[in-house]
Design a protein around this motif. Structure first.
Motif, mmCIF file in Angstrom:
data_model
loop_
_atom_site.group_PDB
_atom_site.id
_atom_site.type_symbol
_atom_site.label_atom_id
_atom_site.label_comp_id
_atom_site.label_asym_id
_atom_site.label_seq_id
_atom_site.Cartn_x
_atom_site.Cartn_y
_atom_site.Cartn_z
ATOM 1 N N LYS A 117 -7.179 1.856 -13.454
ATOM 2 C CA LYS A 117 -7.442 0.567 -12.816
ATOM 3 C C LYS A 117 -6.706 0.452 -11.479
ATOM 4 O O LYS A 117 -7.280 0.011 -10.469
ATOM 5 C CB LYS A 117 -7.018 -0.569 -13.750
ATOM 6 N N MET A 118 -5.434 0.857 -11.457
ATOM 7 C CA MET A 118 -4.648 0.758 -10.224
ATOM 8 C C MET A 118 -5.084 1.797 -9.185
ATOM 9 O O MET A 118 -4.983 1.566 -7.981
ATOM 10 C CB MET A 118 -3.160 0.902 -10.534
ATOM 11 N N LYS A 119 -5.565 2.962 -9.653
ATOM 12 C CA LYS A 119 -6.109 3.946 -8.718
ATOM 13 C C LYS A 119 -7.344 3.382 -8.010
ATOM 14 O O LYS A 119 -7.532 3.566 -6.809
ATOM 15 C CB LYS A 119 -6.472 5.236 -9.456
ATOM 16 N N GLU A 129 -4.160 15.216 2.238
ATOM 17 C CA GLU A 129 -4.689 15.528 0.908
ATOM 18 C C GLU A 129 -4.442 14.385 -0.068
ATOM 19 O O GLU A 129 -5.337 14.001 -0.829
ATOM 20 C CB GLU A 129 -4.029 16.812 0.383
ATOM 21 N N ILE A 130 -3.239 13.801 -0.028
ATOM 22 C CA ILE A 130 -2.892 12.700 -0.927
ATOM 23 C C ILE A 130 -3.689 11.441 -0.597
ATOM 24 O O ILE A 130 -4.312 10.829 -1.471
ATOM 25 C CB ILE A 130 -1.378 12.388 -0.846
ATOM 26 N N VAL A 131 -3.681 11.058 0.675
ATOM 27 C CA VAL A 131 -4.318 9.796 1.084
ATOM 28 C C VAL A 131 -5.830 9.862 0.889
ATOM 29 O O VAL A 131 -6.435 8.932 0.341
ATOM 30 C CB VAL A 131 -3.982 9.463 2.554
ATOM 31 N N ASN A 132 -6.449 10.948 1.302
ATOM 32 C CA ASN A 132 -7.905 11.069 1.176
ATOM 33 C C ASN A 132 -8.335 11.174 -0.281
ATOM 34 O O ASN A 132 -9.396 10.663 -0.663
ATOM 35 C CB ASN A 132 -8.414 12.265 1.975
ATOM 36 N N ALA A 133 -7.506 11.825 -1.117
ATOM 37 C CA ALA A 133 -7.810 11.897 -2.556
ATOM 38 C C ALA A 133 -7.734 10.510 -3.183
ATOM 39 O O ALA A 133 -8.563 10.150 -4.028
ATOM 40 C CB ALA A 133 -6.847 12.847 -3.247
ATOM 41 N N ILE A 161 0.826 -1.205 0.000
ATOM 42 C CA ILE A 161 0.000 0.000 0.000
ATOM 43 C C ILE A 161 0.862 1.259 0.000
ATOM 44 O O ILE A 161 0.544 2.240 -0.691
ATOM 45 C CB ILE A 161 -0.962 -0.017 1.208
ATOM 46 N N ARG A 162 1.952 1.242 0.753
ATOM 47 C CA ARG A 162 2.869 2.396 0.744
ATOM 48 C C ARG A 162 3.440 2.632 -0.649
ATOM 49 O O ARG A 162 3.575 3.788 -1.091
ATOM 50 C CB ARG A 162 3.997 2.164 1.755
ATOM 51 N N LYS A 163 3.787 1.544 -1.329
ATOM 52 C CA LYS A 163 4.323 1.670 -2.691
ATOM 53 C C LYS A 163 3.268 2.262 -3.628
ATOM 54 O O LYS A 163 3.563 3.153 -4.436
ATOM 55 C CB LYS A 163 4.766 0.303 -3.223
ATOM 56 N N LEU A 164 2.030 1.777 -3.518
ATOM 57 C CA LEU A 164 0.957 2.304 -4.359
ATOM 58 C C LEU A 164 0.722 3.785 -4.090
ATOM 59 O O LEU A 164 0.509 4.573 -5.026
ATOM 60 C CB LEU A 164 -0.336 1.518 -4.116
ATOM 61 N N LEU A 165 0.751 4.177 -2.829
ATOM 62 C CA LEU A 165 0.543 5.589 -2.486
ATOM 63 C C LEU A 165 1.653 6.471 -3.036
ATOM 64 O O LEU A 165 1.407 7.582 -3.521
ATOM 65 C CB LEU A 165 0.462 5.757 -0.965
ATOM 66 N N LEU A 166 2.868 5.965 -2.995
ATOM 67 C CA LEU A 166 3.997 6.721 -3.535
ATOM 68 C C LEU A 166 3.837 6.889 -5.047
ATOM 69 O O LEU A 166 4.063 7.981 -5.593
ATOM 70 C CB LEU A 166 5.314 6.004 -3.216
ATOM 71 N N ASP A 167 3.433 5.819 -5.720
ATOM 72 C CA ASP A 167 3.191 5.893 -7.165
ATOM 73 C C ASP A 167 2.028 6.830 -7.468
ATOM 74 O O ASP A 167 2.056 7.573 -8.464
ATOM 75 C CB ASP A 167 2.893 4.500 -7.725
ATOM 76 N N TYR A 168 1.011 6.816 -6.617
ATOM 77 C CA TYR A 168 -0.132 7.711 -6.804
ATOM 78 C C TYR A 168 0.305 9.172 -6.663
ATOM 79 O O TYR A 168 -0.109 10.038 -7.445
ATOM 80 C CB TYR A 168 -1.224 7.385 -5.789
ATOM 81 N N PHE A 179 -3.416 2.467 11.164
ATOM 82 C CA PHE A 179 -2.457 2.460 10.058
ATOM 83 C C PHE A 179 -2.831 3.512 9.021
ATOM 84 O O PHE A 179 -1.962 4.174 8.449
ATOM 85 C CB PHE A 179 -2.395 1.075 9.411
ATOM 86 N N TYR A 180 -4.128 3.694 8.784
ATOM 87 C CA TYR A 180 -4.593 4.738 7.863
ATOM 88 C C TYR A 180 -4.125 6.118 8.354
ATOM 89 O O TYR A 180 -3.651 6.943 7.561
ATOM 90 C CB TYR A 180 -6.118 4.696 7.747
ATOM 91 N N ASN A 181 -4.232 6.333 9.648
ATOM 92 C CA ASN A 181 -3.790 7.616 10.217
ATOM 93 C C ASN A 181 -2.280 7.808 10.062
ATOM 94 O O ASN A 181 -1.807 8.924 9.827
ATOM 95 C CB ASN A 181 -4.189 7.699 11.689
ATOM 96 N N ARG A 182 -1.527 6.709 10.180
ATOM 97 C CA ARG A 182 -0.072 6.805 10.003
ATOM 98 C C ARG A 182 0.274 7.136 8.552
ATOM 99 O O ARG A 182 1.248 7.842 8.280
ATOM 100 C CB ARG A 182 0.602 5.496 10.429
ATOM 101 N N LEU A 183 -0.519 6.638 7.622
ATOM 102 C CA LEU A 183 -0.316 6.968 6.211
ATOM 103 C C LEU A 183 -0.550 8.453 5.967
ATOM 104 O O LEU A 183 0.173 9.094 5.191
ATOM 105 C CB LEU A 183 -1.259 6.138 5.328
ATOM 106 N N ILE A 184 -1.555 8.999 6.635
ATOM 107 C CA ILE A 184 -1.841 10.431 6.514
ATOM 108 C C ILE A 184 -0.666 11.261 7.035
ATOM 109 O O ILE A 184 -0.259 12.257 6.423
ATOM 110 C CB ILE A 184 -3.136 10.786 7.264
#
Length: 319
Positions: A273-275, A303-307, A258-265, A292-297
């Motif tokens: 499709k991947m989004k 702005e990135i995670v919620n988008a 998930i971290r990798k996907l967020l970085l690519d996003y 964990f969601y909060n740590r991603l934020i």
């Protein structure tokens, strides 16, 4: 109790009776068939019914099938049950030992007689109506034998209806082996947990004997997917990790992915499709491990995670 099948399907759909009869007659041949990859390897065949077939199936589901009881040990496909995967895993978090079992070819193993035997206890169906139900709710396999299709909206509830008595027997078996044990079922995943050493193997042997004696539904354990675990090693229940501290996690591998996907996003490297894929994962995390969601934020910014989470709605609204 009389149940006029064609009349009910006609009144609730707007199709006239001739149209309903025609849809039912063609139903077994109106499925689109495709395969998806399983998480543990291999593929699963999905059967997607035509719009007309699905319409009639939804009437049966909402008007009739949803009225049947579902055992308290079942956690999948329950209307209004929020966070079913999490709730299922939470039932096992405080125990020392668990055994996770998988039913081999669960949906395809369910046959028309398994359902009709239950339905006819409450309603009187003519021979023609029984055939209509078979046509509308089951598909024909390559060997010509009808089975429950994965992908039809009625199949999940049918599986829970058929499993009610067996769930009750398995739950009784679990408590007979150990009064303070717990048994749950999430679709074809069965989990038994206890604080008594050796009880898991005892449960397995007795369950195997019970399934052998049970004629309807005729189910078998997939021995290749049987997993014995304890607090000393990683316990995985329906894809969620039960940590030694009795907390629930999506697991390190999923978190790295998930971290990798967020970085690519973040750097606009994901296609639509991947989004969509990332959005589903984030919704899953928000549901089962919000910390964990909060740590991603904190790491990537709200702005990135919620988008990224909103991508599913954005994609749907753009169609």
């Amino acid at each position: 109790m009389m149940f006029n099948l064609i009349d009910i399907l006609s009144r609730y759909t707007g199709f006239n009776e001739d149209e309903v009869n025609s849809i039912i007659a063609k139903a077994p041949t109106t499925y689109k068939k495709y395969s998806i990859k399983k998480r543990r390897g291999g593929t699963r065949t999905i059967y997607h019914p035509s719009k007309e077939t699905k319409t009639l199936q939804y009437v049966l589901l909402n008007y009739y099938l949803n009225a049947f009881p579902v055992h308290k040990c079942a956690y999948a496909y329950i209307k209004g049950n929020k966070s079913p995967l999490l709730n299922n895993a939470l039932k096992h978090k405080d125990y020392k030992y668990s055994i996770c079992l998988d039913i081999k070819d669960f949906f395809p193993s369910i046959k028309p007689d398994d359902l009709l035997n239950i339905l006819t206890e409450k309603n009187s169906f003519t021979k023609e109506e029984k055939q209509h139900l078979i046509n509308l709710l089951f598909i024909s396999q390559k060997n010509g034998m009808p089975s429950l299709p994965i992908g039809a909206p009625t199949s999940p509830m049918i599986s829970n209806i058929i499993m009610y008595d067996l769930d009750n027997k398995i739950n009784g078996l679990a408590h007979k082996i150990n009064k303070r044990s717990v048994y749950t079922r999430y679709a074809d995943d069965l989990v038994f947990s206890t604080n008594t050493k050796g009880a898991c193997l005892n449960f397995y042997k007795n369950l195997e004997s019970l399934l052998t004696k049970t004629k309807s539904p005729k189910l078998t354990i997939n021995k290749l997917k049987t997993n014995l675990c304890s607090r000393k090693n990683r316990r995985i229940v329906t894809g969620l990790v039960i940590c030694p501290t009795a907390t629930i996690s999506v697991g390190r591998k999923n978190k790295r992915y998930i971290r990798k996907l967020l970085l690519d996003y973040k750097y606009n490297k994901l296609d639509i499709k991947m989004k969509h894929h990332l959005s589903g994962y984030l919704a899953y995390i928000l549901d089962v491990e919000p910390e964990f969601y909060n740590r991603l934020i904190l790491k990537y910014g709200g702005e990135i995670v919620n988008a990224a989470l909103q991508q599913t709605r954005s994609i749907i609204s753009s169609r």
